[in-house]
Design a protein around this motif. Structure first.
Motif, PDB file in Angstrom:
ATOM      1  N   HIS A 193      49.906  45.645  77.164  1.00 38.27           N
ATOM      2  CA  HIS A 193      48.498  46.027  77.270  1.00 38.27           C
ATOM      3  C   HIS A 193      48.185  47.226  76.366  1.00 38.27           C
ATOM      4  CE1 HIS A 193      44.585  46.678  79.053  1.00 38.27           C
ATOM      5  NE2 HIS A 193      44.924  47.894  79.458  1.00 38.27           N
ATOM      6  N   ASP A 203      39.296  48.571  80.087  1.00 38.46           N
ATOM      7  CA  ASP A 203      40.080  49.529  80.877  1.00 38.46           C
ATOM      8  C   ASP A 203      39.815  50.918  80.301  1.00 38.46           C
ATOM      9  OD1 ASP A 203      41.929  50.968  82.317  1.00 38.46           O
ATOM     10  OD2 ASP A 203      43.644  49.696  81.783  1.00 38.46           O
ATOM     11  N   THR A 240      42.519  53.734  80.405  1.00 40.34           N
ATOM     12  CA  THR A 240      43.628  53.528  79.462  1.00 40.34           C
ATOM     13  C   THR A 240      43.165  53.793  78.033  1.00 40.34           C
ATOM     14  OG1 THR A 240      44.657  51.900  80.921  1.00 40.34           O
ATOM     15  CG2 THR A 240      45.323  51.855  78.616  1.00 40.34           C
TER      16      THR A 240
END
Length: 155
Positions: free
Chosen positions: A57, A121, A124
């Protein structure tokens, strides 16, 4: 004084006289080729590292190359500075390795793209972007600090 002597020169716009013409450093084929060759090598190194690191990710390959590149660039520039003025082989090393190899190796455009791709996200994305920049500054400072431990060479 002539007009030429009154102008401040820095290492990247310094000129040489050739057949009564002034040629800036960035127009000298030798230096352009050094940067280009270094860029090819640095880009190949980045791609090699990207193939070695697992895809997750978080884009760890981009994160890694930017931090390693920041450290090495800090160490390189400090080491070159300690060896003397930016002329002759030191300039060639700075341009081929610093601008070429490390310019091709690091990729802040991918940092920007990867950050946008993490938009689903936001935490992040923010940690990745800010972490890369903050840790990059610290990596550069660490590179300078390590290189400063080496005794100065002949100037």
């Amino acid at each position: 004084m002539t007009g030429r002597e009154e102008l401040p020169l820095d290492s990247d716009v310094e000129v040489e006289e050739s057949a009564n013409r002034l040629r800036p450093v960035h127009l000298r084929l030798r230096f352009v080729l050094l940067v280009a060759l270094g860029g090819v090598l640095g880009t190949a190194g980045r791609e090699g590292l990207a193939l070695l690191l697992p895809t997750t990710h978080v884009p760890w390959a981009t994160f890694t190359v930017n931090l390693v590149g920041a450290f090495v660039l800090g160490a390189l520039l400090e080491a070159l500075l300690r060896r003397g003025e930016d002329h002759a082989h030191r300039r060639a090393i700075r341009l081929s390795v610093g601008t070429g190899v490390l310019g091709g190796f690091t990729t802040y455009s991918s940092l920007a793209t990867d950050t946008v791709l993490l938009r689903d996200d936001p935490g992040t994305a923010l940690a990745y972007a800010l972490g890369t920049v903050v840790l990059g500054v610290l990596a550069t400072a660490a590179g300078v600090a390590v290189a400063s431990l080496v005794p100065e060479g002949e100037r």
